[in-house]
Scaffold this motif. Structure first.
Motif, PDB file in Angstrom:
ATOM      1  N   ASP A   1      -6.202  -9.653   0.319  1.00  0.00           N
ATOM      2  CA  ASP A   1      -4.973  -9.803  -0.442  1.00  0.00           C
ATOM      3  C   ASP A   1      -4.581  -8.545  -1.194  1.00  0.00           C
ATOM      4  OD1 ASP A   1      -6.354 -11.807  -3.205  1.00  0.00           O
ATOM      5  OD2 ASP A   1      -7.096 -10.038  -2.151  1.00  0.00           O
ATOM      6  N   ASN A   2      -5.502  -7.642  -1.444  1.00  0.00           N
ATOM      7  CA  ASN A   2      -5.153  -6.381  -2.092  1.00  0.00           C
ATOM      8  C   ASN A   2      -5.149  -5.204  -1.116  1.00  0.00           C
ATOM      9  OD1 ASN A   2      -4.744  -7.301  -4.740  1.00  0.00           O
ATOM     10  ND2 ASN A   2      -6.952  -7.402  -5.074  1.00  0.00           N
ATOM     11  N   TYR A   3      -5.305  -5.497   0.154  1.00  0.00           N
ATOM     12  CA  TYR A   3      -5.346  -4.445   1.156  1.00  0.00           C
ATOM     13  C   TYR A   3      -3.933  -4.068   1.616  1.00  0.00           C
ATOM     14  CZ  TYR A   3     -10.407  -4.606   2.037  1.00  0.00           C
ATOM     15  OH  TYR A   3     -11.769  -4.505   1.940  1.00  0.00           O
ATOM     16  N   TYR A   4      -3.824  -2.859   2.123  1.00  0.00           N
ATOM     17  CA  TYR A   4      -2.619  -2.438   2.829  1.00  0.00           C
ATOM     18  C   TYR A   4      -2.746  -2.943   4.270  1.00  0.00           C
ATOM     19  CZ  TYR A   4      -1.609   0.618  -1.083  1.00  0.00           C
ATOM     20  OH  TYR A   4      -1.335   1.108  -2.333  1.00  0.00           O
ATOM     21  N   ILE A   5      -1.706  -3.553   4.756  1.00  0.00           N
ATOM     22  CA  ILE A   5      -1.734  -4.129   6.092  1.00  0.00           C
ATOM     23  C   ILE A   5      -0.582  -3.573   6.905  1.00  0.00           C
ATOM     24  CG2 ILE A   5      -1.623  -6.263   7.427  1.00  0.00           C
ATOM     25  CD1 ILE A   5      -2.777  -7.711   5.006  1.00  0.00           C
ATOM     26  N   GLY A   6      -0.902  -3.167   8.103  1.00  0.00           N
ATOM     27  CA  GLY A   6       0.124  -2.622   8.977  1.00  0.00           C
ATOM     28  C   GLY A   6       0.126  -3.295  10.327  1.00  0.00           C
ATOM     29  N   TRP A   7       1.292  -3.377  10.921  1.00  0.00           N
ATOM     30  CA  TRP A   7       1.442  -3.762  12.316  1.00  0.00           C
ATOM     31  C   TRP A   7       1.843  -2.507  13.097  1.00  0.00           C
ATOM     32  CZ3 TRP A   7       0.204  -8.182  14.785  1.00  0.00           C
ATOM     33  CH2 TRP A   7       0.044  -9.352  14.040  1.00  0.00           C
ATOM     34  N   PHE A   8       1.153  -2.277  14.184  1.00  0.00           N
ATOM     35  CA  PHE A   8       1.456  -1.178  15.088  1.00  0.00           C
ATOM     36  C   PHE A   8       1.666  -1.754  16.480  1.00  0.00           C
ATOM     37  CE2 PHE A   8       0.359   2.712  12.680  1.00  0.00           C
ATOM     38  CZ  PHE A   8      -0.203   2.139  11.553  1.00  0.00           C
ATOM     39  N   ARG A   9       2.233  -0.942  17.346  1.00  0.00           N
ATOM     40  CA  ARG A   9       2.368  -1.334  18.744  1.00  0.00           C
ATOM     41  C   ARG A   9       2.152  -0.128  19.625  1.00  0.00           C
ATOM     42  NH1 ARG A   9       8.881  -2.676  18.798  1.00  0.00           N
ATOM     43  NH2 ARG A   9       9.621  -0.509  18.683  1.00  0.00           N
ATOM     44  N   GLN A  10       1.720  -0.427  20.843  1.00  0.00           N
ATOM     45  CA  GLN A  10       1.486   0.631  21.813  1.00  0.00           C
ATOM     46  C   GLN A  10       1.943   0.169  23.185  1.00  0.00           C
ATOM     47  OE1 GLN A  10      -2.531   2.165  21.865  1.00  0.00           O
ATOM     48  NE2 GLN A  10      -1.831   4.090  22.762  1.00  0.00           N
ATOM     49  N   ALA A  11       2.906   0.887  23.709  1.00  0.00           N
ATOM     50  CA  ALA A  11       3.399   0.621  25.060  1.00  0.00           C
ATOM     51  C   ALA A  11       2.640   1.500  26.040  1.00  0.00           C
ATOM     52  CB  ALA A  11       4.895   0.903  25.118  1.00  0.00           C
ATOM     53  N   PRO A  12       2.598   1.125  27.314  1.00  0.00           N
ATOM     54  CA  PRO A  12       1.870   1.927  28.307  1.00  0.00           C
ATOM     55  C   PRO A  12       2.362   3.365  28.331  1.00  0.00           C
ATOM     56  CG  PRO A  12       2.443  -0.197  29.217  1.00  0.00           C
ATOM     57  CD  PRO A  12       3.134  -0.108  27.894  1.00  0.00           C
ATOM     58  N   GLY A  13       1.425   4.289  28.251  1.00  0.00           N
ATOM     59  CA  GLY A  13       1.761   5.698  28.327  1.00  0.00           C
ATOM     60  C   GLY A  13       2.327   6.291  27.055  1.00  0.00           C
ATOM     61  N   LYS A  14       2.375   5.497  25.999  1.00  0.00           N
ATOM     62  CA  LYS A  14       2.929   5.978  24.735  1.00  0.00           C
ATOM     63  C   LYS A  14       1.889   5.925  23.626  1.00  0.00           C
ATOM     64  CE  LYS A  14       7.755   4.862  25.647  1.00  0.00           C
ATOM     65  NZ  LYS A  14       8.991   4.236  25.108  1.00  0.00           N
ATOM     66  N   GLU A  15       2.146   6.659  22.573  1.00  0.00           N
ATOM     67  CA  GLU A  15       1.257   6.640  21.427  1.00  0.00           C
ATOM     68  C   GLU A  15       1.463   5.364  20.612  1.00  0.00           C
ATOM     69  OE1 GLU A  15       0.774  11.451  20.609  1.00  0.00           O
ATOM     70  OE2 GLU A  15       1.706  10.163  19.125  1.00  0.00           O
ATOM     71  N   ARG A  16       0.425   5.020  19.881  1.00  0.00           N
ATOM     72  CA  ARG A  16       0.542   3.865  18.994  1.00  0.00           C
ATOM     73  C   ARG A  16       1.532   4.195  17.872  1.00  0.00           C
ATOM     74  NH1 ARG A  16      -4.927   0.674  17.777  1.00  0.00           N
ATOM     75  NH2 ARG A  16      -4.873   0.946  20.054  1.00  0.00           N
ATOM     76  N   GLU A  17       2.463   3.280  17.628  1.00  0.00           N
ATOM     77  CA  GLU A  17       3.479   3.546  16.622  1.00  0.00           C
ATOM     78  C   GLU A  17       3.529   2.455  15.569  1.00  0.00           C
ATOM     79  OE1 GLU A  17       7.509   3.620  18.007  1.00  0.00           O
ATOM     80  OE2 GLU A  17       7.379   1.669  18.997  1.00  0.00           O
ATOM     81  N   PHE A  18       3.869   2.870  14.366  1.00  0.00           N
ATOM     82  CA  PHE A  18       3.991   1.967  13.233  1.00  0.00           C
ATOM     83  C   PHE A  18       5.209   1.065  13.411  1.00  0.00           C
ATOM     84  CE2 PHE A  18       3.681   0.536   8.935  1.00  0.00           C
ATOM     85  CZ  PHE A  18       4.975   0.528   8.419  1.00  0.00           C
ATOM     86  N   VAL A  19       5.034  -0.203  13.072  1.00  0.00           N
ATOM     87  CA  VAL A  19       6.135  -1.158  13.164  1.00  0.00           C
ATOM     88  C   VAL A  19       6.524  -1.655  11.774  1.00  0.00           C
ATOM     89  CG1 VAL A  19       6.824  -3.423  14.040  1.00  0.00           C
ATOM     90  CG2 VAL A  19       5.435  -1.901  15.464  1.00  0.00           C
TER      91      VAL A  19
END
Length: 121
Positions: free
Chosen positions: A30-48
């Protein structure tokens, strides 16, 4: 140690919606920073999107995606509306007690295994 499990991915048509869940165990986040990322084929992981006390969004999803957290369930959600084919990717949740930059994957120490989202045209 924090164990993260994403769920809720699937295949939808353009304009459809999905809600992803990220359930945490091993430690209360509950006190953590939480992120969603995504990665498409052939691409770098990106922040969402990310959340600590306030939500943050990548420009490409702002107005379409919504991040929220239920501290009682130790779970974070990503509501995705008006989905586009370019949203197709494996979606990951990640957490860390502190971060310097929301959009940098290396800032996060714990990751889930990912859930596939496919948007067809």
């Amino acid at each position: 140690q924090v164990h993260l499990v994403e769920s809720g991915g699937g295949q939808v048509q353009t304009g459809g919606s999905l809600r992803l869940s990220c359930a945490a165990s091993g430690r209360t986040v509950d006190n953590y920073y939480i992120g969603w990322f995504r990665q498409a084929p052939g691409k770098e992981r990106e922040f969402v999107a990310g959340i600590h006390f306030d939500p943050y969004y990548a420009g490409s999803v702002k107005g379409r995606f919504s991040i929220s957290r239920d501290n009682a369930k130790n779970t974070v959600y990503l509501q995705m509306n008006s989905l586009k084919p370019e949203d197709t990717a494996v979606y990951y949740c990640a957490v860390n007690p502190t971060i310097g930059r929301w959009d940098t994957p290396s800032e996060y120490g714990y990751w889930g295994q990912g859930t596939q989202v496919t948007v067809s045209s």
